[in-house]
Write an enzyme that holds these catalytic residues in place. Structure first.
Site, PDB file in Angstrom:
ATOM      1  N   SER A  97       0.866  -0.930   0.014  1.00 14.85           N
ATOM      2  CA  SER A  97      -0.292   0.463  -0.404  1.00 14.85           C
ATOM      3  C   SER A  97       0.865   1.021  -0.490  1.00 14.85           C
ATOM      4  O   SER A  97       2.292   1.111  -0.500  1.00 14.85           O
ATOM      5  CB  SER A  97      -0.877   0.221   0.760  1.00 14.85           C
ATOM      6  OG  SER A  97      -1.801   1.282   1.241  1.00 14.85           O
ATOM      7  N   ASN A  98       0.090   2.502   0.371  1.00 11.85           N
ATOM      8  CA  ASN A  98       1.088   3.627   0.675  1.00 11.85           C
ATOM      9  C   ASN A  98       0.516   4.932   1.834  1.00 11.85           C
ATOM     10  O   ASN A  98      -0.525   4.206   2.341  1.00 11.85           O
ATOM     11  CB  ASN A  98       0.772   4.155  -0.792  1.00 11.85           C
ATOM     12  CG  ASN A  98      -0.211   4.729  -1.224  1.00 11.85           C
ATOM     13  OD1 ASN A  98      -1.093   5.404  -0.735  1.00 11.85           O
ATOM     14  ND2 ASN A  98      -0.862   4.174  -2.865  1.00 11.85           N
TER      15      ASN A  98
END
Ligand code: PMT
Length: 411
Positions: free
Chosen positions: A215-216
């Site tokens: 993810s980020n």
């Protein structure tokens, strides 16, 4: 609110039971409140309760009962003339149709027609979600919005029918806040009024196995701020968001997704119907090719993960959009030159891209402020200063409103 004359129009929906609370909250702020109750509304909330909390008679019929002599020959006009604002909550499909058609068959519709120009009308529909989305109801809402009424999308949640979904009336506190905002600024026509807008927000999560993901750092703050600002301009907003820890802005329809593939599937449902698509999400560019079922064991010092490219949601919308639709993107870059952002604008055939860089302090992911440079299709750029994301969202919408006007799209 102090000294303002407010009419609350109440129609026949279960949410009418919350309206004495709304009347009371407005009275506490010093407003003068009168109630116009429809026949349907009177089935759900008592006239006596409303008269008690407003300390005013409740207005129902244009004509007095047959055995009562008429004393005030103009009260069907004077109530509307008295008002600084008209709030209709809950508004039913039936009353939306009566208002849109210009009917005048009770005191609520009479008030609507006799309100002085420029006085805000705030409408809070509440009904079954399918009914709200029906072509007839949407047409009537569009007509009312064209006339400058502020129509707020119902909220999603538990409904009286026992089902869960779109249709709930906004809470009295939310209605009060929207009224305060409307009284502060005179209603002016925004090209976004009545437009169906999709905003993507937050990160996506791409499964490695049953307990891990790629993810980020996106928090969703930028996308949520845009959704909130668009609702305030009268737009009908759907917010498709990855996993974030934020409250849904009032009046926004929220769709929660996890992965890029899920975000694309949710977005595709609106590709035909929306007039504006704003991609503020930080969609993961790649996903593990074959997510592992269960939990991967750590019995080797290295593992290889094959990643495959995710579909580009914004590009898919933009490359098939019609001339009446606008596609707006964001570009998060690690350096301050605009070249990459310009390339994305061209490759995805966007109408505008908002460039932001990532420094963890003033702009980009997670922080409460952003520094945007807006780049238009024509190459024109506008540099905005460091602003709270809420304010940056408003400035972005100002630029989008200008695009509507310049492109002559149905304003
Ligand atoms: O959520 P916050 O913490 O408030 O942070 C806000 C933000 C930094 C995430 C936001 O302002 C932002 O810049 N979002 C876009 C992030 C990005 O780098 O996007 P991109 O360059 O990968 O993609 C360009 C555009 O295409 C974006 O509008 C993106 O939403 C869209 N896109 C990208 C890839 C993909 N598979 N699908 C897409 O729709």
């Amino acid at each position: 609110m102090r000294g303002k004359n407010i009419i609350i129009g109440i129609c026949g929906g279960i949410a009418a039971y919350k309206t004495p609370q709304l009347v009371r909250a407005l009275k506490k702020e010093g407003a003068n409140v009168r109630v116009a109750l429809t026949d349907g509304g009177a089935r759900f909330v008592s006239e006596l309760a409303l008269a008690t909390v407003s300390q005013e008679p409740v207005y129902r019929k244009i004509f007095p009962p047959a055995d009562t002599p008429e004393t005030d020959y103009t009260h069907h006009i004077s109530l509307g003339e008295w008002a600084d604002a008209l709030v209709i909550a809950p508004a039913t499909a039936n009353t939306l149709a009566r208002l849109a058609a210009g009917l005048c068959d009770d005191m609520l519709t009479a008030c609507f027609l006799t309100l002085r120009p420029g006085k805000p009308v705030l409408i809070f529909p509440a009904m079954d979600g399918q009914m709200f989305l029906s072509a007839s109801v949407q047409r009537n809402i569009a007509l009312l919005q064209e006339q400058g009424c502020l129509v707020f999308r119902p909220e999603s949640g538990e409904l009286a029918s026992g089902q869960c979904g779109l249709g709930r009336m906004a809470e009295p506190d939310t209605i009060k806040s929207r009224l305060e905002e409307a009284l502060q600024k005179p209603t002016e026509h925004s090209p976004l009024q009545g437009k169906t807008i999709v905003v993507t927000a937050g990160p996506t999560r791409e499964k490695i196995d049953g307990v891990r993901y790629i993810s980020n750092y996106s928090s969703g703050k930028m996308g949520f701020a845009i959704a909130r600002a668009a609702v305030e301009r009268g737009a009908l907003v759907t917010l498709i968001t990855g996993p974030v820890n934020l409250e849904t802005p009032p009046g926004v329809e929220r769709i929660n997704v996890e992965s890029a593939t899920e975000m694309l599937a949710a977005a595709r449902n609106f590709f035909q119907s929306c007039t504006l698509f704003i991609g503020a999400a930080a969609v993961a560019d790649y996903r593990p090719a074959l997510p592992f079922e269960g939990k991967m064991k750590k019995n080797s010092s290295e593992i290889e993960l094959t990643l495959v490219k995710n579909p580009d949601i914004l590009a898919e919308f933009s490359l098939q959009k019609s001339s009446n639709q606008l596609a707006i993107g964001f570009a998060l870059e690690m350096q301050s030159d605009l070249v990459n952002a310009q390339k994305k604008l061209e490759a995805k055939q966007l109408d505008l891209i908002a460039f932001n860089f990532f420094d963890r302090k003033t702009a980009g992911f997670e922080v409460d402020t952003n520094i945007l440079t807006l780049i238009e299709e024509s190459g024109a750029t506008t540099e905005l200063p460091q602003l709270p994301k809420e304010e940056a969202a408003k400035r972005l919408l100002d630029a989008i409103e200008e695009l509507y006007v310049n492109k002559g799209i149905n304003c």
